[in-house]
Every structure is written in C-alpha cells, then in structure tokens.
Write a protein that holds these residues in place. Sequence first.
Motif, PDB file in Angstrom:
ATOM      1  N   TYR A   1       0.828  -1.218   0.000  1.00 39.93           N
ATOM      2  CA  TYR A   1       0.000   0.000   0.000  1.00 39.93           C
ATOM      3  C   TYR A   1       0.859   1.264   0.000  1.00 39.93           C
ATOM      4  O   TYR A   1       0.411   2.337  -0.436  1.00 39.93           O
ATOM      5  CB  TYR A   1      -0.930   0.000   1.216  1.00 39.93           C
ATOM      6  N   ARG A   2       2.104   1.133   0.442  1.00 43.69           N
ATOM      7  CA  ARG A   2       2.998   2.306   0.512  1.00 43.69           C
ATOM      8  C   ARG A   2       3.303   2.877  -0.861  1.00 43.69           C
ATOM      9  O   ARG A   2       3.716   4.034  -0.982  1.00 43.69           O
ATOM     10  CB  ARG A   2       4.304   1.917   1.213  1.00 43.69           C
ATOM     11  N   TYR A   3       3.133   2.066  -1.890  1.00 44.53           N
ATOM     12  CA  TYR A   3       3.432   2.515  -3.246  1.00 44.53           C
ATOM     13  C   TYR A   3       2.185   3.038  -3.968  1.00 44.53           C
ATOM     14  O   TYR A   3       2.234   3.351  -5.155  1.00 44.53           O
ATOM     15  CB  TYR A   3       4.052   1.356  -4.043  1.00 44.53           C
ATOM     16  N   MET A   4       1.098   3.137  -3.233  1.00 45.74           N
ATOM     17  CA  MET A   4      -0.137   3.672  -3.792  1.00 45.74           C
ATOM     18  C   MET A   4      -0.163   5.197  -3.650  1.00 45.74           C
ATOM     19  O   MET A   4       0.538   5.761  -2.808  1.00 45.74           O
ATOM     20  CB  MET A   4      -1.348   3.076  -3.044  1.00 45.74           C
ATOM     21  N   PRO A   5      -0.996   5.877  -4.449  1.00 50.83           N
ATOM     22  CA  PRO A   5      -1.205   7.305  -4.234  1.00 50.83           C
ATOM     23  C   PRO A   5      -1.649   7.560  -2.800  1.00 50.83           C
ATOM     24  O   PRO A   5      -2.308   6.712  -2.185  1.00 50.83           O
ATOM     25  CB  PRO A   5      -2.318   7.651  -5.233  1.00 50.83           C
ATOM     26  N   VAL A   6      -1.330   8.712  -2.265  1.00 50.20           N
ATOM     27  CA  VAL A   6      -1.601   9.016  -0.860  1.00 50.20           C
ATOM     28  C   VAL A   6      -3.079   8.872  -0.531  1.00 50.20           C
ATOM     29  O   VAL A   6      -3.452   8.353   0.528  1.00 50.20           O
ATOM     30  CB  VAL A   6      -1.104  10.441  -0.516  1.00 50.20           C
TER      31      VAL A   6
END
Length: 331
Positions: A32-37
């Motif tokens: 999830y860390r690589y998803m848009p904020v």
Amino acid sequence: MMTGMNNLIKSFTDYLYDVLGVKVKPEEWDGYRYMPVFLQNMYQYFVVQILNEKCLLLVNYEKSVTPATLRKHYELIRRKWSGPVVVVREYIRSNDRQRMIVDYKLLFVVPGNQLYLPDIGLDIREHFRRVRKEGQQFSPSTQLLVLHVLLTRNYAPLTSTELLNVLPYTPMTIKRAFDEIALAKVGTLRARGRERELRFEVSGLKLWDAALPFLRSPIQKRVATVFDPSVMPTLKAGLTALSTYSMILASSPSTLAISPEAWKTAKVNVDIYDVDYEDDNAYNLEIWRYDPFVLSSTNAVDRLSLFLSLRDTNDERIEAALDEMMEGVEW
C-alpha cells in the motif's frame, strides 16, 4: 477509524468461517505504501488466502464511494497487485451491489450479508462439495429452517425479517442459514430492497430429496433419566413417537425429546438423575440440536425430524414403520 476497520476485518474472518468453514488469517499488505496518498488513507489493505487463491482485501467504511469510483481505485491498485481484489464493506446499498456485479465486475464481501467472489467461485463450490462428501451437514438452525418450509409448505420467497416471527433465531443466524442453503444449491438468494430473499427452485418431495444429503439426526445426545415430565417441555420422540404415526408398537421406557436450552434449565431447576435403562420409572430422553416444539403441532415430534433421528437404525421393522409414516406426509 483503525479500530472500526479491525472490527470489520474480524467480522470478515468470522463470516468466511461460518459460510465456508474456512479459517483465514489476514496479514497487512506492505504494497500500500506505493499507492497514491489518497488510496493509502482511504483503505486498509490485507492479504488473505481464500481456499487456493491469494486475495487483496480493501477494507473500507466509507459509504459514499460509488461503484464507478471503486472501479477507478481498483484499476490503480491492480497495477501493484495481480491477483483478485476484494472490497470489504460494512454495508453496500442493493442498487450499488447490482452495479458492482453487473457493470463493474467488482468482487466484494459484506460480512453477515453477502459474499460475491466469482473469480474463485469454482474453487468455493468445489470446496463446499468436498466438505459435504466428508460428512459436514447443515447447521441445526439451517436444518430447522428447511424443515419449517417443508412442513408448512410455504415455498414463497422468504426474507430474514419474515422468519424472525416464526423461528427462534437472530437475524445474523438466519442470514447464515440462507448462505448455507445457497452454497448447497438447495435455494438461491436474490435482493429484495435492503434485504436478501431466499427462493427455492423446487418444492415438496423434490426439495426434501435435494436437502436430504445435508440433513442429520436432530439428536445431540441420549440419557436415561427419572424426572417428572409435567415440569419439563418435552415431546414424544423415537419409537414412542413413531407408534403414533405407524402401526409399530412403542417400546419401554418411553422416549421424549427436549431442546438444548430447556435441558440446561431443567438440570438446574428440576430433580433429575441418571439411571439404568432397566428402571421402569426412567425415560429415554433425547436432547435435540434444536427446539422440537418449533416444528410440531402435536404432542409428538414432527415426522421429518423423527425420520432423520431413526433413518440409520438397522432394523427392518423400524424401516417399514418409517416408510409407513412418510407416506402420510403431505408434500
């Protein structure tokens, strides 16, 4: 919000176990860390193994997210996750569910209400059939619901709200019974407003035949006891009941059935003690998995439950009496 989501994921795991008999252990997904904020903040992400498929759960409490928006989020997340993506929500409006299924092909689970996972549907059905072959059967509440329908011959579509007035169960228990019936392909579920509707495609003897492989003896255990039957809610059962439905002679001691709740109460408030079967004052007491009074309108247990309690008896005399009794069932 995090506490609410944790409660929702627990409801999800409980629901999967109730519906499929599958225990799952969701683990947080680091991707999830690589998803848009905005996606990081909107969902909580879990990886879970459902049968043979590894899925990504999007746990979300936000009711204002439309199916079209969910689809856009889904496409963004699919860039980082190649397997099935499942939306987990506390509640989804019926018209939104329809759009998610028909228009956008989105997988979702509403714990305690609906499970829509067509990407792994074949595995689920195969798993369910395998479990049935291994001996798992309907839960007591599901069995009572099916027998109620057969005995009342009320084959009209049913909702949990309608059944609350006639069955001694909570809405959640009835919803779980609906799920079991649908997974066994004994009935089908459709939306009726905000509720689900259970429909049986066949009725009468055909429904009995379809349900029979999933039905079991209602007897939880048997005890030989001495007590005053006037102070306990019991019904004639076993050969004592069969003698009222056929020409077979009742044996001694008499057999009576009692619900598990009434039995617990009686052990505390009534003088009861176990004895040998040879005692002339004893009763052969059957503690049932469900309340026999719900299905009976006489002083004996209903015919269908009685059949299930005696069908494995290896006695030609009893088998003939059961056949005689079942000929009298009005389908």
